[in-house]
Design a protein around this motif. Sequence first.
Motif, PDB file in Angstrom:
ATOM      1  N   SER A   9     -24.172 -33.275  10.396  1.00 19.85           N
ATOM      2  CA  SER A   9     -23.176 -32.213  10.268  1.00 19.85           C
ATOM      3  C   SER A   9     -21.895 -32.634   9.570  1.00 19.85           C
ATOM      4  O   SER A   9     -21.291 -31.841   8.840  1.00 19.85           O
ATOM      5  CB  SER A   9     -22.798 -31.681  11.660  1.00 19.85           C
ATOM      6  OG  SER A   9     -23.932 -31.224  12.346  1.00 19.85           O
ATOM      7  N   PHE A  10     -21.434 -33.876   9.811  1.00 19.47           N
ATOM      8  CA  PHE A  10     -20.110 -34.297   9.339  1.00 19.47           C
ATOM      9  C   PHE A  10     -20.128 -35.705   8.771  1.00 19.47           C
ATOM     10  O   PHE A  10     -20.951 -36.535   9.160  1.00 19.47           O
ATOM     11  CB  PHE A  10     -19.094 -34.272  10.492  1.00 19.47           C
ATOM     12  CG  PHE A  10     -18.934 -32.931  11.132  1.00 19.47           C
ATOM     13  CD1 PHE A  10     -18.214 -31.936  10.512  1.00 19.47           C
ATOM     14  CD2 PHE A  10     -19.521 -32.658  12.350  1.00 19.47           C
ATOM     15  CE1 PHE A  10     -18.075 -30.690  11.105  1.00 19.47           C
ATOM     16  CE2 PHE A  10     -19.386 -31.421  12.959  1.00 19.47           C
ATOM     17  CZ  PHE A  10     -18.660 -30.433  12.328  1.00 19.47           C
ATOM     18  N   ASP A  37     -17.385 -31.212   6.274  1.00 16.40           N
ATOM     19  CA  ASP A  37     -18.318 -30.378   7.030  1.00 16.40           C
ATOM     20  C   ASP A  37     -19.485 -30.101   6.090  1.00 16.40           C
ATOM     21  O   ASP A  37     -19.362 -29.335   5.131  1.00 16.40           O
ATOM     22  CB  ASP A  37     -17.627 -29.090   7.466  1.00 16.40           C
ATOM     23  CG  ASP A  37     -18.506 -28.199   8.322  1.00 16.40           C
ATOM     24  OD1 ASP A  37     -19.752 -28.259   8.180  1.00 16.40           O
ATOM     25  OD2 ASP A  37     -17.947 -27.423   9.112  1.00 16.40           O
ATOM     26  N   LYS A  38     -20.605 -30.727   6.352  1.00 15.80           N
ATOM     27  CA  LYS A  38     -21.739 -30.658   5.433  1.00 15.80           C
ATOM     28  C   LYS A  38     -22.372 -29.266   5.386  1.00 15.80           C
ATOM     29  O   LYS A  38     -22.867 -28.855   4.343  1.00 15.80           O
ATOM     30  CB  LYS A  38     -22.788 -31.703   5.814  1.00 15.80           C
ATOM     31  CG  LYS A  38     -22.283 -33.122   5.656  1.00 15.80           C
ATOM     32  CD  LYS A  38     -23.322 -34.129   6.107  1.00 15.80           C
ATOM     33  CE  LYS A  38     -22.830 -35.542   5.962  1.00 15.80           C
ATOM     34  NZ  LYS A  38     -23.830 -36.523   6.417  1.00 15.80           N
ATOM     35  N   ALA A  40     -20.789 -26.210   6.165  1.00 18.05           N
ATOM     36  CA  ALA A  40     -19.859 -25.244   5.579  1.00 18.05           C
ATOM     37  C   ALA A  40     -19.488 -25.632   4.149  1.00 18.05           C
ATOM     38  O   ALA A  40     -18.902 -24.840   3.427  1.00 18.05           O
ATOM     39  CB  ALA A  40     -18.599 -25.137   6.430  1.00 18.05           C
ATOM     40  N   LYS A  42     -17.218 -27.742   3.188  1.00 13.28           N
ATOM     41  CA  LYS A  42     -15.759 -27.775   3.071  1.00 13.28           C
ATOM     42  C   LYS A  42     -15.265 -29.123   3.563  1.00 13.28           C
ATOM     43  O   LYS A  42     -15.949 -29.825   4.301  1.00 13.28           O
ATOM     44  CB  LYS A  42     -15.119 -26.649   3.886  1.00 13.28           C
ATOM     45  CG  LYS A  42     -15.420 -25.288   3.325  1.00 13.28           C
ATOM     46  CD  LYS A  42     -14.636 -24.229   4.036  1.00 13.28           C
ATOM     47  CE  LYS A  42     -14.941 -22.880   3.389  1.00 13.28           C
ATOM     48  NZ  LYS A  42     -14.173 -21.817   3.997  1.00 13.28           N
ATOM     49  N   GLU A  43     -14.044 -29.451   3.138  1.00 11.65           N
ATOM     50  CA  GLU A  43     -13.453 -30.713   3.548  1.00 11.65           C
ATOM     51  C   GLU A  43     -11.979 -30.521   3.856  1.00 11.65           C
ATOM     52  O   GLU A  43     -11.362 -29.547   3.431  1.00 11.65           O
ATOM     53  CB  GLU A  43     -13.623 -31.768   2.459  1.00 11.65           C
ATOM     54  CG  GLU A  43     -12.928 -31.415   1.161  1.00 11.65           C
ATOM     55  CD  GLU A  43     -13.213 -32.410   0.051  1.00 11.65           C
ATOM     56  OE1 GLU A  43     -13.482 -33.584   0.342  1.00 11.65           O
ATOM     57  OE2 GLU A  43     -13.146 -32.012  -1.110  1.00 11.65           O
ATOM     58  N   ASP A  72     -19.604 -34.665  17.219  1.00 14.75           N
ATOM     59  CA  ASP A  72     -19.618 -33.536  16.284  1.00 14.75           C
ATOM     60  C   ASP A  72     -18.763 -32.378  16.804  1.00 14.75           C
ATOM     61  O   ASP A  72     -18.058 -31.731  16.038  1.00 14.75           O
ATOM     62  CB  ASP A  72     -21.045 -33.056  16.030  1.00 14.75           C
ATOM     63  CG  ASP A  72     -21.797 -33.929  15.040  1.00 14.75           C
ATOM     64  OD1 ASP A  72     -21.190 -34.865  14.468  1.00 14.75           O
ATOM     65  OD2 ASP A  72     -22.997 -33.673  14.825  1.00 14.75           O
ATOM     66  N   ALA A  76     -15.578 -30.892  14.876  1.00 13.20           N
ATOM     67  CA  ALA A  76     -15.614 -29.478  14.498  1.00 13.20           C
ATOM     68  C   ALA A  76     -14.288 -28.790  14.783  1.00 13.20           C
ATOM     69  O   ALA A  76     -13.905 -27.850  14.068  1.00 13.20           O
ATOM     70  CB  ALA A  76     -16.744 -28.766  15.235  1.00 13.20           C
ATOM     71  N   THR A  79     -12.347 -29.275  11.636  1.00 10.06           N
ATOM     72  CA  THR A  79     -12.869 -28.670  10.413  1.00 10.06           C
ATOM     73  C   THR A  79     -12.606 -27.172  10.351  1.00 10.06           C
ATOM     74  O   THR A  79     -12.760 -26.570   9.294  1.00 10.06           O
ATOM     75  CB  THR A  79     -14.378 -28.937  10.237  1.00 10.06           C
ATOM     76  OG1 THR A  79     -15.084 -28.395  11.350  1.00 10.06           O
ATOM     77  CG2 THR A  79     -14.662 -30.417  10.105  1.00 10.06           C
ATOM     78  N   GLN A  80     -12.186 -26.575  11.457  1.00 10.40           N
ATOM     79  CA  GLN A  80     -11.802 -25.163  11.424  1.00 10.40           C
ATOM     80  C   GLN A  80     -10.614 -24.955  10.491  1.00 10.40           C
ATOM     81  O   GLN A  80     -10.394 -23.859   9.987  1.00 10.40           O
ATOM     82  CB  GLN A  80     -11.467 -24.669  12.825  1.00 10.40           C
ATOM     83  CG  GLN A  80     -12.663 -24.651  13.747  1.00 10.40           C
ATOM     84  CD  GLN A  80     -12.281 -24.323  15.171  1.00 10.40           C
ATOM     85  OE1 GLN A  80     -11.151 -23.992  15.467  1.00 10.40           O
ATOM     86  NE2 GLN A  80     -13.248 -24.417  16.070  1.00 10.40           N
TER      87      GLN A  80
END
Length: 89
Positions: A9-10, A37-38, A40, A42-43, A72, A76, A79-80
């Motif tokens: 995931s990350f 975030d693999k 989504a 996004k980073e 994770d 998370a 990563t929001q």
Amino acid sequence: MLMLYNSDSFAVLQFDLPAVQDNDIQAQTRGGYEIVDKFARKEIFLEGPLAQRFREGVDRLVETEPTEEALDEFIAGYTQLAQQPVTLH
């Protein structure tokens, strides 16, 4: 750059950047953490107080010998905030 964590995931990377010296102020080490975030795609780059809070949270979590799912879940929460799309160079 140092890979600190990599799951399905990350990915979490640590960056140490050259210090900036401002006149008479002693140079301080700069740096931060990039979280990818693999799913989504996004980073986010954490630096300053937010990076310090992230590091302290990870240190507390590691003391409990967490599962990958627990790590994770913690990551998370950060990563929001991610809005930068991942791009390949």
